[in-house]
Write an enzyme that holds these catalytic residues in place. Structure first.
Site, PDB file in Angstrom:
ATOM      1  N   LYS A 108       5.157   2.924   1.021  1.00  0.00           N
ATOM      2  CA  LYS A 108       6.523   2.655   1.465  1.00  0.00           C
ATOM      3  C   LYS A 108       7.186   3.969   1.826  1.00  0.00           C
ATOM      4  O   LYS A 108       6.998   4.986   1.166  1.00  0.00           O
ATOM      5  CB  LYS A 108       7.322   1.942   0.367  1.00  0.00           C
ATOM      6  CG  LYS A 108       8.748   1.552   0.760  1.00  0.00           C
ATOM      7  CD  LYS A 108       9.416   0.816  -0.379  1.00  0.00           C
ATOM      8  CE  LYS A 108      10.861   0.472  -0.044  1.00  0.00           C
ATOM      9  NZ  LYS A 108      10.973  -0.406   1.129  1.00  0.00           N
ATOM     10  N   GLY A 109       7.981   3.942   2.897  1.00  0.00           N
ATOM     11  CA  GLY A 109       8.699   5.132   3.326  1.00  0.00           C
ATOM     12  C   GLY A 109      10.091   4.784   3.800  1.00  0.00           C
ATOM     13  O   GLY A 109      10.600   3.693   3.547  1.00  0.00           O
ATOM     14  N   PHE A 129      11.247   4.322   6.853  1.00  0.00           N
ATOM     15  CA  PHE A 129      11.388   3.424   7.991  1.00  0.00           C
ATOM     16  C   PHE A 129      10.374   2.283   7.985  1.00  0.00           C
ATOM     17  O   PHE A 129      10.497   1.362   8.769  1.00  0.00           O
ATOM     18  CB  PHE A 129      11.230   4.207   9.294  1.00  0.00           C
ATOM     19  CG  PHE A 129      12.229   5.294   9.467  1.00  0.00           C
ATOM     20  CD1 PHE A 129      13.495   5.017   9.943  1.00  0.00           C
ATOM     21  CD2 PHE A 129      11.920   6.601   9.135  1.00  0.00           C
ATOM     22  CE1 PHE A 129      14.430   6.020  10.100  1.00  0.00           C
ATOM     23  CE2 PHE A 129      12.849   7.611   9.284  1.00  0.00           C
ATOM     24  CZ  PHE A 129      14.108   7.321   9.771  1.00  0.00           C
ATOM     25  N   ALA A 130       9.361   2.364   7.145  1.00  0.00           N
ATOM     26  CA  ALA A 130       8.294   1.370   7.226  1.00  0.00           C
ATOM     27  C   ALA A 130       7.658   1.157   5.868  1.00  0.00           C
ATOM     28  O   ALA A 130       7.761   1.993   4.972  1.00  0.00           O
ATOM     29  CB  ALA A 130       7.240   1.811   8.237  1.00  0.00           C
ATOM     30  N   SER A 131       6.987   0.003   5.745  1.00  0.00           N
ATOM     31  CA  SER A 131       6.175  -0.320   4.575  1.00  0.00           C
ATOM     32  C   SER A 131       4.829  -0.825   5.067  1.00  0.00           C
ATOM     33  O   SER A 131       4.743  -1.461   6.124  1.00  0.00           O
ATOM     34  CB  SER A 131       6.848  -1.388   3.703  1.00  0.00           C
ATOM     35  OG  SER A 131       8.114  -0.943   3.256  1.00  0.00           O
ATOM     36  N   VAL A 132       3.776  -0.538   4.295  1.00  0.00           N
ATOM     37  CA  VAL A 132       2.423  -0.939   4.675  1.00  0.00           C
ATOM     38  C   VAL A 132       1.864  -1.860   3.603  1.00  0.00           C
ATOM     39  O   VAL A 132       1.931  -1.547   2.414  1.00  0.00           O
ATOM     40  CB  VAL A 132       1.509   0.284   4.874  1.00  0.00           C
ATOM     41  CG1 VAL A 132       0.099  -0.160   5.233  1.00  0.00           C
ATOM     42  CG2 VAL A 132       2.070   1.181   5.965  1.00  0.00           C
ATOM     43  N   ASP A 156      -0.818  16.712  13.593  1.00  0.00           N
ATOM     44  CA  ASP A 156      -0.642  16.573  12.138  1.00  0.00           C
ATOM     45  C   ASP A 156      -1.960  16.236  11.451  1.00  0.00           C
ATOM     46  O   ASP A 156      -2.035  15.318  10.637  1.00  0.00           O
ATOM     47  CB  ASP A 156       0.411  15.513  11.829  1.00  0.00           C
ATOM     48  CG  ASP A 156       0.932  15.629  10.393  1.00  0.00           C
ATOM     49  OD1 ASP A 156       0.753  16.701   9.791  1.00  0.00           O
ATOM     50  OD2 ASP A 156       1.500  14.659   9.884  1.00  0.00           O
ATOM     51  N   LEU A 191       0.816  -1.217   0.000  1.00  0.00           N
ATOM     52  CA  LEU A 191       0.000   0.000   0.000  1.00  0.00           C
ATOM     53  C   LEU A 191       0.848   1.264   0.000  1.00  0.00           C
ATOM     54  O   LEU A 191       0.459   2.281  -0.563  1.00  0.00           O
ATOM     55  CB  LEU A 191      -0.927   0.018   1.220  1.00  0.00           C
ATOM     56  CG  LEU A 191      -1.959  -1.103   1.317  1.00  0.00           C
ATOM     57  CD1 LEU A 191      -2.775  -0.958   2.590  1.00  0.00           C
ATOM     58  CD2 LEU A 191      -2.866  -1.096   0.093  1.00  0.00           C
TER      59      LEU A 191
END
Length: 787
Positions: free
Chosen positions: A22-23, A25-28, A139, A20
């Site tokens: 990606k960044g 530090f993390a992926s979803v 935020d 879904l």
């Protein structure tokens, strides 16, 4: 405890499907629980990355806050677990993705006010739930609001959320998304729950207009607009919508409407008849039952350092968290820029990129952020000419008249506030530069006049802008801000940048601290401090490096040295103090007659301990309790002439006892080199032109510059406040900053001196009589200015 028994506690108990988001530090991933056959979103956080940057505690902080929450308007965290490589967060799946993406791609136009009221009601209900437990989200934006299968709005991404110990607790962290960040957060002032209220105002504006209120092409200019609270209210909005937006976007957080009052505002009556009623009620005893205890270790208050995702096929929210000003923070900011570059942290997004906090001084990222992906619509959207310029109406209130020439244009601010741009082209037939186009903009930026004087020939360049042409045709040359054709937008942007530059150099607040004289400029961002010792502190726009100069005008490269740390600490204190003073005076000004103004204002005075009793004028009453004096000098008078210097070095006895031709010539030259013009220039000082061509400027801070003509050797002499005089043979780029700043005033000084009348003979005689005939180093003469 969390009802985790129905969800798997290992990744093998889930059927992981497609990615879904990606960044850094993390992926979803979208996944399905093998136990319940329920679709979920699983965020996988790379433990190597968060351990390498010291962000482990911040991940626990996010999990601790999010796992306690259960509310219809808050995305639910079902469970969390970890293995050797990843931390897993099992989240509620929002089938319809981000609200931002839905509005831009599915609708391709703003929401109606009725639909916006429905969305706003659900968001406010969720925020009331968070605030009742002293949780500040920090935020709220369209990218962090997700849509469920039944189109219910869910607040997501608690990476920046923080737990307050009490409702009135304040934080100093600068974090968030630029288009939705509040002025007090940008200014690094203490902020609390009211920062979320500001974000709600930005949210409502974006829903009904189609773009954020402070959106620009660059992060820096967006933050500038946020600090000034400058936004345009479209005319098509209803009175109720405008009223609610204005009450939400109050610059002073204490003046903002409360969330409870938002639900009772007349605008909310526009909500669709079938909309769901608020499910929040903090007065019910069972309301706290949803606020469950978190699993795992309790952590100190701080920001999460991860990028979070929770929407269907969403892009990352891509924010870089700032470090809490707390000893409990243990992150390593030096490693973040490397990680950002290696793992592609800065990915294009249709929404404004988040503001990189003070972890890196590299301005290249700013340029990347400002050049891509900042349009409020997607590429498929049609950009019509009816869209407004991406710059707010300029405002020249309190700006002094000035005139500045560039290669292709001459820019002026007139006495009544009008901005005039004269565009220059070379006319070969006339063999000179001529003014061919003129753009005149009113002081409030609303009225624009564009015309060509004497078409084909143009006008010669003069000292003042030409008067408005009386024959200008109405609708062809005169526009208002909203109707300005796009072909003229560059002219307006040019003028706005010029006004912004003047604001960055115009003091709004002058404050005398115990160590320095401080200037907070009109743009509320630029801040300068001139220490009484001669050092200087220069703070400019966010993202630019802080500059410190020592007593000798040299730039300090090591900001970690003890001297720099003391200057930074005192500078931050004075900046916050000036911001608070400004907010208080603006509040008082709003409650008083609008014709009265509190600015510019001078607060305090220079400490009297820096001025000895002998330096004061005898018999004069010091109306401001302060006397500035230039330091000791071997020049017997204010006149910089070679004969005077020679006379001082030889002593008074040598002058009286010698009757040689050289001595007589020196005495004659000294007598001839007298002031012929003298004027007091506001905000600069006293300028004097001598008969030998020397121009002296005695600045209000006690320093002095003398410009020596070429016939007498050329160059300049700069005398600091602490008594150190330095001669510079050339006006080159190697001059110290203090000298360059003062030299910037010289064109204005020379222009004023050129127009000034000659001093009368009586005034000259008085000056000659007051000038010492001779001076010895043991009996120095002080040049003094009483402010």
């Amino acid at each position: 405890m969390l009802p985790v028994r129905n969800y798997g506690e290992t990744i093998e108990e889930y059927e992981v499907q497609h990615l879904l988001g990606k960044g850094g530090f993390a992926s979803v991933y979208k996944a399905r629980c093998r136990r319940t056959y329920q679709d979920v979103a699983i965020k996988m956080i790379d433990k190597k990355l968060i351990h390498g940057t010291g962000l482990s505690s911040r991940v626990r902080q996010e999990v601790e806050i999010h796992s306690r929450l259960k509310h219809p308007s808050v995305l639910q965290l079902y469970t969390f677990f970890q293995d050797a490589n990843y931390v897993y967060l099992v989240l509620e799946l929002a089938h319809n993705g981000e609200l931002h993406r839905y509005m831009n791609q599915q609708m391709s136009h703003p929401f109606t006010e009725a639909d916006a009221a429905t969305i706003l009601q659900q968001v406010v209900a969720g925020l009331l739930y968070l605030h009742s437990h002293n949780i500040m989200h920090r935020d709220i934006s369209l990218s962090n609001l997700l849509l469920s299968k039944d189109m219910h709005v869910k607040i997501a991404d608690f990476g920046l959320a923080t737990q307050l110990k009490r409702p009135d607790e304040k934080h100093m962290t600068m974090c968030g998304t630029p288009n939705f960040i509040s002025p007090e957060v940008v200014s690094r002032l203490s902020h609390g729950l009211a920062a979320d209220v500001w974000s709600v105002g930005c949210l409502l504006y974006t829903l009904v207009v189609g773009r954020p209120p402070f959106d620009t092409d660059a992060v820096q200019s967006t933050l500038n607009k946020v600090v000034m609270s400058e936004f345009i209210m479209p005319t098509h909005l209803s009175f109720e919508a405008c009223d609610l937006i204005e009450k939400l976007l109050k610059k002073n957080p204490h003046e903002r409407i409360s969330l409870e009052q938002v639900l009772r505002h007349p605008f909310m009556s526009k909500r669709s008849a079938g909309a769901e009623e608020p499910q929040y009620n903090s007065s019910k005893p069972g309301a706290c039952d949803f606020y469950m205890e978190a699993q795992g270790q309790s952590v100190a208050s701080g920001d999460s350092g991860i990028v979070t995702f929770a929407s269907n096929e969403s892009r990352s929210s891509q924010r870089l968290r700032s470090i809490e000003k707390s000893a409990q923070s243990s992150s390593n900011p030096q490693m973040l820029p490397q990680i950002q570059e290696e793992y592609g942290y800065w990915q294009p997004s249709t929404e404004h990129k988040p503001y990189p906090m003070p972890l890196s001084s590299d301005n290249a990222e700013w340029e990347r952020l400002g050049s891509k992906g900042n349009q409020p619509h997607t590429a498929a959207s049609v950009i019509t000419e009816e869209q407004q310029m991406r710059v707010p109406p300029l405002n020249t209130i309190r700006l002094q008249p000035t005139r500045y020439k560039t290669k292709n244009a001459i820019m002026s601010i007139l006495r009544h506030g009008e901005v005039v741009l004269e565009f220059v082209k070379f006319r070969s037939k006339l063999n000179e530069d001529r003014v061919t186009d003129i753009c005149r903009i009113s002081g409030d930026g609303r009225r624009i006049i564009i015309y060509q004087p004497d078409p084909g020939r143009g006008l010669p360049i003069r000292e003042q802008p030409p008067p408005p042409e009386s024959h200008i045709a109405g609708d062809k040359s005169v526009y208002n801000y909203d109707s300005l054709p796009s072909k003229h937008w560059k002219k307006y942007l040019y003028a706005a940048r010029f006004v912004g530059l003047v604001k960055s150099k115009t003091p709004k607040i002058t404050y005398f601290s115990s160590l320095a004289k401080c200037h907070l400029m009109e743009n509320m961002i630029d801040f300068e401090m001139s220490y009484y010792s001669g050092a200087k502190y220069v703070k400019t726009s966010p993202g630019e490096e802080l500059k410190l100069y020592n007593n000798y005008g040299m730039l300090l490269s090591d900001l970690a040295c003890p001297e720099a740390k003391k200057m930074i600490e005192h500078g931050n204190e004075c900046f916050s103090h000036c911001i608070n003073i400004c907010n208080a005076l603006e509040l008082a000004q709003q409650s008083a007659d609008s014709r009265n103004t509190c600015f510019p204002v001078t607060i305090g005075r220079r400490p009297l301990t820096d001025v000895s009793h002998s330096q004061r004028f005898d018999g004069l009453r010091d109306t401001t309790n302060i006397a500035y004096s230039t330091p000791k000098s071997h020049q017997g008078s204010i006149n910089f002439s070679m004969s005077t210097i020679s006379s001082v070095q030889n002593g008074s006895e040598s002058v009286s006892s010698t009757h040689s031709h050289a001595s007589r010539a020196q005495i004659q030259a000294s007598q001839q080199n007298v002031p012929i013009k003298r004027i007091n220039i506001p905000d600069v000082g006293i300028a004097t032109e001598l008969s030998h061509g020397i121009v002296q400027v005695q600045f209000y801070d006690g320093s002095m510059i003398s410009l020596i003509p070429e016939i007498q050797g050329g160059g300049l002499t700069y005398t600091q406040c602490n008594g150190v005089s330095t001669y510079f043979p050339k006006y080159d780029g190697d001059l110290p900053l203090a000298v360059r700043d003062r030299l910037a005033q010289i064109p204005q000084v020379k222009l004023r001196l050129k127009c000034a009348p000659l001093l009368s003979n009586h005034r000259k005689a008085d000056n000659i009589a007051m000038t010492p005939k001779s001076t010895t180093p043991s009996t120095p003469c002080y040049n003094r200015i009483v402010l």
